[in-house]
Design a protein around this motif. Structure first.
Motif, mmCIF file in Angstrom:
data_model
loop_
_atom_site.group_PDB
_atom_site.id
_atom_site.type_symbol
_atom_site.label_atom_id
_atom_site.label_comp_id
_atom_site.label_asym_id
_atom_site.label_seq_id
_atom_site.Cartn_x
_atom_site.Cartn_y
_atom_site.Cartn_z
ATOM 1 N N VAL A 203 1.214 -1.601 0.107
ATOM 2 C CA VAL A 203 0.340 0.423 0.246
ATOM 3 C C VAL A 203 0.944 1.437 0.080
ATOM 4 C CG1 VAL A 203 -0.171 0.288 2.606
ATOM 5 C CG2 VAL A 203 -1.913 1.070 1.080
ATOM 6 N N THR A 204 0.485 2.396 -1.217
ATOM 7 C CA THR A 204 1.142 3.600 -1.016
ATOM 8 C C THR A 204 0.576 4.608 -1.257
ATOM 9 O OG1 THR A 204 3.873 3.975 -1.948
ATOM 10 C CG2 THR A 204 2.058 2.720 -3.053
ATOM 11 N N SER A 205 1.425 5.332 -1.563
ATOM 12 C CA SER A 205 0.661 6.970 -2.317
ATOM 13 C C SER A 205 1.108 7.004 -3.408
ATOM 14 C CB SER A 205 1.501 7.960 -1.643
ATOM 15 O OG SER A 205 3.289 8.222 -1.915
ATOM 16 N N ASN A 206 -0.356 8.128 -3.708
ATOM 17 C CA ASN A 206 0.168 8.119 -5.488
ATOM 18 C C ASN A 206 0.817 8.308 -6.946
ATOM 19 O OD1 ASN A 206 -2.274 8.079 -7.393
ATOM 20 N ND2 ASN A 206 -3.054 10.201 -6.415
ATOM 21 N N LEU A 207 1.517 9.338 -6.476
ATOM 22 C CA LEU A 207 2.769 8.876 -7.168
ATOM 23 C C LEU A 207 3.444 7.572 -7.002
ATOM 24 C CD1 LEU A 207 4.983 9.985 -9.861
ATOM 25 C CD2 LEU A 207 5.993 11.371 -7.670
ATOM 26 N N PHE A 208 3.694 7.275 -6.172
ATOM 27 C CA PHE A 208 4.407 6.004 -5.758
ATOM 28 C C PHE A 208 4.296 4.680 -6.442
ATOM 29 C CE2 PHE A 208 7.055 8.326 -1.764
ATOM 30 C CZ PHE A 208 7.582 8.488 -2.416
ATOM 31 N N GLY A 209 3.062 4.970 -6.131
ATOM 32 C CA GLY A 209 2.323 3.617 -5.973
ATOM 33 C C GLY A 209 2.043 3.812 -8.139
ATOM 34 N N ASP A 210 1.958 4.711 -8.856
ATOM 35 C CA ASP A 210 2.324 4.734 -9.944
ATOM 36 C C ASP A 210 3.596 3.969 -10.942
ATOM 37 O OD1 ASP A 210 1.425 4.999 -13.427
ATOM 38 O OD2 ASP A 210 1.626 7.592 -12.525
ATOM 39 N N ILE A 211 4.062 4.654 -9.783
ATOM 40 C CA ILE A 211 5.624 3.852 -10.419
ATOM 41 C C ILE A 211 6.309 2.878 -10.398
ATOM 42 C CG2 ILE A 211 8.352 4.402 -10.152
ATOM 43 C CD1 ILE A 211 7.688 7.484 -9.814
ATOM 44 N N LEU A 212 5.723 2.088 -8.882
ATOM 45 C CA LEU A 212 6.180 1.164 -9.068
ATOM 46 C C LEU A 212 4.894 -0.342 -9.245
ATOM 47 C CD1 LEU A 212 7.104 1.429 -4.821
ATOM 48 C CD2 LEU A 212 8.348 0.540 -6.956
ATOM 49 N N SER A 213 3.811 0.761 -9.525
ATOM 50 C CA SER A 213 3.143 -0.389 -10.232
ATOM 51 C C SER A 213 3.863 -1.342 -12.122
ATOM 52 C CB SER A 213 1.983 -0.606 -10.010
ATOM 53 O OG SER A 213 1.164 1.047 -10.749
ATOM 54 N N ASP A 214 4.285 0.313 -12.598
ATOM 55 C CA ASP A 214 4.544 -0.049 -13.559
ATOM 56 C C ASP A 214 5.548 -1.330 -13.370
ATOM 57 O OD1 ASP A 214 2.167 1.275 -14.330
ATOM 58 O OD2 ASP A 214 3.685 2.958 -15.926
ATOM 59 N N ALA A 215 6.563 -0.415 -13.183
ATOM 60 C CA ALA A 215 7.458 -1.418 -12.697
ATOM 61 C C ALA A 215 7.565 -3.047 -12.816
ATOM 62 C CB ALA A 215 9.009 -0.820 -11.817
ATOM 63 N N SER A 216 6.786 -3.196 -11.993
ATOM 64 C CA SER A 216 6.405 -4.549 -11.461
ATOM 65 C C SER A 216 5.698 -5.403 -12.609
ATOM 66 C CB SER A 216 5.499 -4.354 -10.138
ATOM 67 O OG SER A 216 6.153 -3.872 -8.166
ATOM 68 N N ALA A 217 5.164 -4.638 -12.901
ATOM 69 C CA ALA A 217 4.688 -5.641 -14.494
ATOM 70 C C ALA A 217 5.578 -5.898 -15.337
ATOM 71 C CB ALA A 217 3.671 -3.940 -15.701
ATOM 72 N N GLY A 218 6.616 -4.840 -15.318
ATOM 73 C CA GLY A 218 8.040 -5.397 -15.799
ATOM 74 C C GLY A 218 8.539 -6.890 -15.958
ATOM 75 N N LEU A 219 8.343 -7.173 -13.917
ATOM 76 C CA LEU A 219 8.657 -8.378 -14.312
ATOM 77 C C LEU A 219 7.680 -9.794 -14.723
ATOM 78 C CD1 LEU A 219 9.100 -7.126 -9.970
ATOM 79 C CD2 LEU A 219 11.121 -7.654 -11.575
ATOM 80 N N VAL A 220 6.697 -10.027 -15.004
ATOM 81 C CA VAL A 220 6.140 -10.334 -15.133
ATOM 82 C C VAL A 220 5.446 -10.589 -16.860
ATOM 83 C CG1 VAL A 220 5.285 -10.784 -12.665
ATOM 84 C CG2 VAL A 220 3.626 -9.761 -15.043
ATOM 85 N N GLY A 221 6.325 -9.747 -17.450
ATOM 86 C CA GLY A 221 6.233 -9.433 -18.727
ATOM 87 C C GLY A 221 5.565 -8.285 -19.990
ATOM 88 N N GLY A 222 5.448 -6.969 -18.905
ATOM 89 C CA GLY A 222 4.927 -5.811 -19.765
ATOM 90 C C GLY A 222 3.387 -5.628 -19.277
ATOM 91 N N LEU A 223 3.435 -4.422 -19.714
ATOM 92 C CA LEU A 223 2.663 -3.358 -19.170
ATOM 93 C C LEU A 223 0.538 -4.494 -20.403
ATOM 94 C CD1 LEU A 223 3.175 0.072 -19.515
ATOM 95 C CD2 LEU A 223 2.419 -1.414 -17.522
ATOM 96 N N GLY A 224 1.107 -5.455 -20.910
ATOM 97 C CA GLY A 224 -0.047 -5.783 -21.559
ATOM 98 C C GLY A 224 -0.742 -6.716 -20.776
ATOM 99 N N LEU A 225 -0.061 -7.398 -19.921
ATOM 100 C CA LEU A 225 -0.512 -8.462 -18.953
ATOM 101 C C LEU A 225 -1.338 -7.553 -17.290
ATOM 102 C CD1 LEU A 225 2.133 -10.782 -19.903
ATOM 103 C CD2 LEU A 225 0.247 -10.916 -20.460
ATOM 104 N N ALA A 226 -0.395 -6.115 -16.979
ATOM 105 C CA ALA A 226 -0.997 -5.475 -16.142
ATOM 106 C C ALA A 226 -2.661 -5.125 -16.563
ATOM 107 C CB ALA A 226 -0.285 -4.585 -16.284
ATOM 108 N N PRO A 227 -3.778 -5.926 -14.988
ATOM 109 C CA PRO A 227 -4.620 -5.171 -14.862
ATOM 110 C C PRO A 227 -4.903 -4.005 -14.246
ATOM 111 C CG PRO A 227 -4.992 -7.527 -14.702
ATOM 112 C CD PRO A 227 -3.466 -6.919 -14.963
ATOM 113 N N SER A 228 -5.934 -2.923 -13.922
ATOM 114 C CA SER A 228 -6.374 -2.380 -12.874
ATOM 115 C C SER A 228 -7.316 -2.282 -12.721
ATOM 116 C CB SER A 228 -5.244 -0.942 -12.881
ATOM 117 O OG SER A 228 -6.096 0.042 -13.549
#
Length: 332
Positions: free
Chosen positions: A217-242
């Motif tokens: 759990v985190t604030s707005n900007l940190f969450g935006d950056i960390l979630s996009d970076a995390s998507a890169g761990l599992v195959g990219g933004l094409g697999l990242a829902p929200s």
């Protein structure tokens, strides 16, 4: 009748929304899609990136399905505007490894819960001569509200821990409020392990030991950056829902942008959108159908026969959507 607001947006937003709608229409649900405009094309046509009519349609719908938009310099962001107008204060971004997808880690399954209404995305900026000033607004009310939802998600998902991400050693006042609020709420959930990390340390841990995380759990900007970076761990933004969740509204979107460089080629990956559809179905208390859609996506990815170019295949966007629909039918 389930009224769903449909906002295709720009670029590949149109393509993936078409795919998501096709999956929804294949289910045994009585859905009424109400189309609305937002984005760059909307601005060129109407002089605004998000008309009041679009906000009204979203407010009156059971949920909103949002594609992707191309930003318009100097104009307000449609998606941030919708989040604030609908008070969808929680942005839920699941990070999951899928069998059949070549990625950095094949054993990840965690959730990032991002505060969605304040922080540096509050839009409180001004120019003063040769400098620009942005106000970072963090309130105790919003911080406690998002922390409580994070703990509730941990219980729902049978997770053991919730990690609070902040930078209170530098942002002493604002992140001090966020961190203190987190631990105040944590007292109500003694069965859940609590941890807190600085955001820079979290970035390193996501690269070195991401398996440690259950719910972040985190604030707005940190969450935006960390979630996009995390998507890169599992195959990219094409697999990242929200999913953007509030007390009265739900707004669902793939994490990726409008990708104007490939728009019109019908090669965009619709899996993030279809997984967002699954999240929307869960929000609508259609848990059985939500599970079927998610499982169908997993099956298509694992088989690896019908994939878009970003995953090494040569399929078109609707080819993947139709393959998901076939998998759903097999699950009946």
């Amino acid at each position: 009748m389930i009224k769903i607001a449909r906002i295709d947006g720009d670029g590949i937003g149109k393509e993936v929304t078409e795919a998501g709608v096709a999956v929804l229409e294949s289910l045994d649900l009585n859905i009424d899609f109400v189309e609305a405009e937002a984005g760059r094309e909307c601005f060129d046509k109407n002089g605004t990136t998000i008309p009041e009519e679009t906000i009204r349609i979203a407010r009156n719908a059971k949920a909103t399905l949002f594609g992707a938009i191309t930003s318009t310099p100097g104009e307000k962001s449609p998606i941030i505007t919708l989040r604030q107008e609908l008070d969808t204060y929680a942005n839920l971004r699941p990070i999951k490894s899928f069998k059949g997808v070549d990625c950095l880690f094949d054993d990840l399954d965690f959730l990032i819960v991002r505060e969605n209404t304040e922080g540096l995305y509050s839009g409180k900026e001004r120019l003063e001569e040769d400098k620009a000033i942005a106000h970072r607004v963090i309130t105790r009310k919003a911080s406690e509200r998002i922390s409580r939802l994070a703990f509730q998600e941990a219980i729902k998902l049978n997770k053991e821990s919730v990690t609070c991400v902040h930078k209170s050693n530098v942002l002493k006042k604002t992140d001090g409020v966020f961190k203190d609020s987190f631990y105040n709420v944590a007292k109500d959930y003694p069965q859940i392990k609590t941890i807190d990390y600085y955001v820079d340390a979290t970035a390193m841990y996501l690269l070195t030991k991401p398996q440690e995380f259950d719910v972040i759990v985190t604030s707005n900007l940190f969450g935006d950056i960390l979630s996009d970076a995390s998507a890169g761990l599992v195959g990219g933004l094409g697999l990242a829902p929200s999913g953007n969740i509030g007390d009265k509204h739900g707004l669902f979107e793939p994490v990726h942008g409008s990708a104007p460089d490939i728009a019109g080629n019908n090669i965009s990956n619709p899996i993030a959108m279809i997984l967002s559809v699954s999240m929307m179905l869960e929000y609508l208390n259609e848990d059985y159908l939500a599970s079927k859609v998610k499982t169908a996506c997993e099956n298509v990815l694992e088989k690896g026969k019908v994939l878009t170019p970003d995953l090494g295949g040569n399929a078109k966007t609707m080819d993947v959507a139709n393959e998901v629909i076939k998998e759903i039918e097999k699950l009946d």
